[in-house]
Design an enzyme around this catalytic site. Structure first.
Site, short mmCIF file in Angstrom:
data_model
loop_
_atom_site.label_atom_id
_atom_site.label_comp_id
_atom_site.label_asym_id
_atom_site.label_seq_id
_atom_site.Cartn_x
_atom_site.Cartn_y
_atom_site.Cartn_z
N SER A 116 0.80 -1.22 0.00
CA SER A 116 0.00 0.00 0.00
C SER A 116 0.84 1.27 0.00
CB SER A 116 -0.95 -0.05 1.19
OG SER A 116 -1.84 1.01 1.15
N HIS A 117 0.66 2.08 1.04
CA HIS A 117 1.31 3.39 1.12
C HIS A 117 2.75 3.28 1.62
CE1 HIS A 117 -0.42 2.14 4.83
NE2 HIS A 117 0.39 2.92 5.48
N ASP A 280 -2.62 6.48 -3.23
CA ASP A 280 -1.45 5.82 -2.66
C ASP A 280 -0.92 4.70 -3.56
OD1 ASP A 280 -3.42 3.88 -2.27
OD2 ASP A 280 -2.61 3.24 -0.34
N ASP A 282 -1.21 1.48 -3.88
CA ASP A 282 -2.09 0.49 -4.49
C ASP A 282 -3.45 1.06 -4.89
OD1 ASP A 282 -2.74 0.82 -1.80
OD2 ASP A 282 -3.60 -1.19 -1.63
N ASP A 284 -5.91 2.67 -3.20
CA ASP A 284 -7.14 2.66 -2.39
C ASP A 284 -7.28 3.88 -1.49
OD1 ASP A 284 -5.15 1.86 -0.68
OD2 ASP A 284 -6.13 0.01 -0.02
N ARG A 285 -6.22 4.69 -1.35
CA ARG A 285 -6.34 5.90 -0.53
C ARG A 285 -6.46 7.13 -1.40
NH1 ARG A 285 -2.62 5.56 4.82
NH2 ARG A 285 -3.06 3.39 5.30
N LYS A 380 -11.46 0.07 -0.11
CA LYS A 380 -11.54 1.50 -0.27
C LYS A 380 -11.02 1.84 -1.66
CE LYS A 380 -7.34 2.25 2.56
NZ LYS A 380 -7.16 1.01 3.34
C1 VG1 Z 1 -3.49 1.65 8.49
C2 VG1 Z 1 -4.66 2.59 8.66
C3 VG1 Z 1 -5.96 1.86 8.41
C4 VG1 Z 1 -5.93 1.23 7.01
C5 VG1 Z 1 -4.70 0.34 6.87
C6 VG1 Z 1 -4.56 -0.19 5.46
O1 VG1 Z 1 -3.56 0.60 9.44
O2 VG1 Z 1 -4.65 3.17 9.94
O3 VG1 Z 1 -7.03 2.76 8.54
O4 VG1 Z 1 -7.08 0.45 6.80
O5 VG1 Z 1 -3.53 1.09 7.17
O6 VG1 Z 1 -4.50 0.84 4.53
P1 VG1 Z 1 -2.71 0.60 10.79
O7 VG1 Z 1 -3.02 -0.70 11.46
O8 VG1 Z 1 -1.28 0.77 10.40
O9 VG1 Z 1 -3.19 1.78 11.56
V1 VG1 Z 1 -3.72 0.59 3.04
O10 VG1 Z 1 -3.96 1.86 2.09
O11 VG1 Z 1 -2.46 -0.11 3.56
O12 VG1 Z 1 -4.45 -0.75 2.29
CO CO Z 2 -3.44 1.41 0.16
#
Ligand code: VG1
Ligand code: CO
Length: 545
Positions: A116-117, A280, A282, A284-285, A380
């Site tokens: 992801s990010h 981001d 992937d 989704d953000r 998302k």
């Molecule tokens: C973080 C965010 C959470 C989100 C997750 C995956 O998790 O706080 O809201 O769903 O990342 O997002 P954590 O456990 O680090 O707080 V992504 O864009 O990685 O799919």
């Molecule tokens: Co993501």
């Protein structure tokens, strides 16, 4: 087919969103293979014969190691006798696109390769996540079973076969398995087209509306170019950093004001466009900006919910309900009340929204971490949020800041920030949170930060659909005036521990307060309650979003 002996890795428990580790960890012999075999073994238990008939979707965000991992997965899928695999061209599929493909093509599930990010590269992060039939991340019951399989694994199945050419849309064979290389954009675009009014959005751009979309060298580049520039006729160059790179150009593909610095600077310039947006790694953000104006994710969710029925054909018949994760600002709750629909409060992580959506209880949902989405998929969806904002713009024809101010005047404003303390030592950080948990019982009635504590607990969620319980999902301290302090440890980090501290204060003041000043007493209280300096030697957060 080849059976390879292996031994378990003890650390393959999926976190908030799949298994995320340093890339080098994933590149160790058998590491990825063990996890993938554990997924196949778990899925086969549930799917039985379906395993041979319904396709499995595979794709990733294009980060370093994506290509090699996909080749490994395809060989293992064939050895495990998966009947058909749908793989995005070049191995590319955004996370919401995987969800769209699973749903539209009646797939058994999918493997999403992404962290992801988190940054990408040999010395950065990699990840893998299993999504189920509804297109959403596997619920905890399944990830727990996958984890159990990883602890007991003794062998995995694979083939000796050279890499497949995934650069063209075609159908290939690997033993008895059909490998279909699909257009990475088509299913997703079709879903978006069903929801939004492409004619009125094209007219918006034709009327001179300008936007800048920063794909951050991540997966949304091709999707955004296709939908915004080619389909909606936004001028070429609307999408910047649109070519996906394996290391995201060396940046964090995390769309917040710190990491999307180029876009933020552009939106502050004299000739700034009307709307700024970023996604981001992937896809989704999302980050939404107006001219010299930041829309917080909590406000963005509330506004999308407020305007959906009026501005977006896909929601014309109204919303069944709304949902947000517990730490997310309560702005959307007030919209739900005004709309006369329920608003659900779930733990952090998208997997909890899936049940609500499948049961028809919730249409739009979101998280404070720049994630918003709806029941069109079960992830998302960054570009979807951007399309929602374009639709709001097409309806109101007003600047972003004015639209948000109108919302604040009507509903009041949730002043909101998240403070992240990254790379803390795991042990003291865990003990610090545990110590606060112990203190919770003594807090109600106590006066701090100029307000009295009404309630303090560690959030426990009972899923209203299947009754499953998820405990210890974050500490929350709620004050009599509705202000909140929330804290929890991240489940996506790959180095030490990350403490997330969320603060919120609701005021009906027209929204023009200075956020730092409004929130300062809450931040101070939170640090004191946690004894952050004493326990972890930190005063200032790594990043504020
Ligand atoms: C973080 C965010 C959470 C989100 C997750 C995956 O998790 O706080 O809201 O769903 O990342 O997002 P954590 O456990 O680090 O707080 V992504 O864009 O990685 O799919
Ligand atoms: Co993501």
């Amino acid at each position: 087919m080849k059976t390879v002996q292996t031994t378990p890795f003890p650390d393959q428990r999926p976190g908030t969103s799949g298994l995320r580790k340093k890339t080098r960890v994933f590149m160790q012999p058998n590491y990825l293979e063990n996890f993938v075999q554990a997924v196949f073994d778990t899925v086969r238990e549930d799917a039985g014969a379906g395993f041979d008939q319904e396709p499995l979707v595979v794709g990733g965000d294009g980060r370093y190691h994506n290509r090699a991992a996909i080749q490994t997965i395809l060989r293992m899928a064939a050895a495990n006798k998966v009947g058909r695999v749908l793989v995005g061209r070049g191995g590319i599929l955004s996370t919401p696109a995987v969800s769209a493909v699973i749903r539209r093509r009646g797939a058994l599930g999918g493997l999403v390769l992404s962290a992801s990010h988190n940054p990408g590269g040999l010395d950065a992060d990699f990840g893998i996540k299993y999504n189920v039939r509804n297109g959403g991340p596997a619920p905890e019951g399944i990830t727990q079973r996958i984890y159990q399989h990883t602890l007991n694994i003794t062998r995995y199945l694979t083939l000796d076969h050279s890499d497949l050419d995934l650069e063209h849309e075609t159908t290939l064979r690997l033993e008895d398995t059909e490998i279909v290389v699909i257009d990475s954009l088509a299913d997703y675009t079709a879903v978006i087209e069903e929801l939004f009014d492409f004619t009125s959005l094209s007219a918006l751009f034709q009327g001179g509306f300008r936007m800048q979309f920063d794909a951050m060298h991540a997966v949304t580049g091709p999707y955004a170019r296709h939908i915004l520039e080619q389909r909606l006729g936004a001028p070429r160059g609307t999408v910047i950093n649109g070519t996906p790179l394996e290391d995201f150009g060396g940046h964090h593909p995390d769309p917040n004001q710190v990491n999307a610095a180029e876009l933020v600077a552009h939106m502050k310039a004299n000739d700034a466009p009307d709307l700024g947006a970023a996604c981001d790694g992937d896809g989704d953000r999302n980050l939404i900006l107006g001219r010299n104006f930041f829309v917080t994710p909590g406000d963005s969710l509330a506004l999308i919910a407020e305007y959906a029925q009026r501005s977006i054909p896909g929601y014309q018949s109204g919303l069944a309900g709304l949902a947000r994760s517990m730490p997310t600002s309560t702005a959307v709750d007030r919209v739900a009340e005004a709309l006369g629909v329920p608003c659900y409060e779930t733990p952090t992580g998208w997997k909890f929204f899936g049940n609500l959506m499948d049961a028809g209880l919730c249409t739009i949902c979101g998280e404070e971490s720049f994630g918003t989405g709806s029941n069109h998929v079960r992830e998302k969806d960054g570009l979807w949020a951007v399309m929602c904002w374009l639709s709001i713009m097409a309806t109101t024809r007003k600047p972003v800041s004015e639209v948000v101010h109108e919302h604040w005047r009507r509903f009041g404003r949730s002043y909101y920030q998240r403070h992240d303390y990254e790379r803390l030592e795991l042990k003291p950080a865990t003990e610090m949170v545990a110590a606060l948990r112990e203190k919770l019982k003594t807090l109600p009635g106590v006066e701090v930060a100029g307000s009295r504590v009404a309630d303090a607990d560690d959030f426990s969620y009972t899923d209203p659909v299947d009754g499953s319980v998820s405990a210890q999902q974050g500490i929350r301290i709620v004050f009599e005036d509705g202000s909140r302090i929330v804290c929890r440890l991240s489940g996506t980090g790959t180095e030490g521990a990350t403490l997330r501290l969320y603060v919120e204060r609701y005021l009906k003041d027209g929204g023009d307060g200075v956020i730092e000043a409004v929130l300062a007493p809450l931040v101070q209280t939170a640090r004191e309650l946690l004894e952050l300096q004493e326990q972890c030697g930190r005063e200032e957060p790594t990043i504020i979003t």
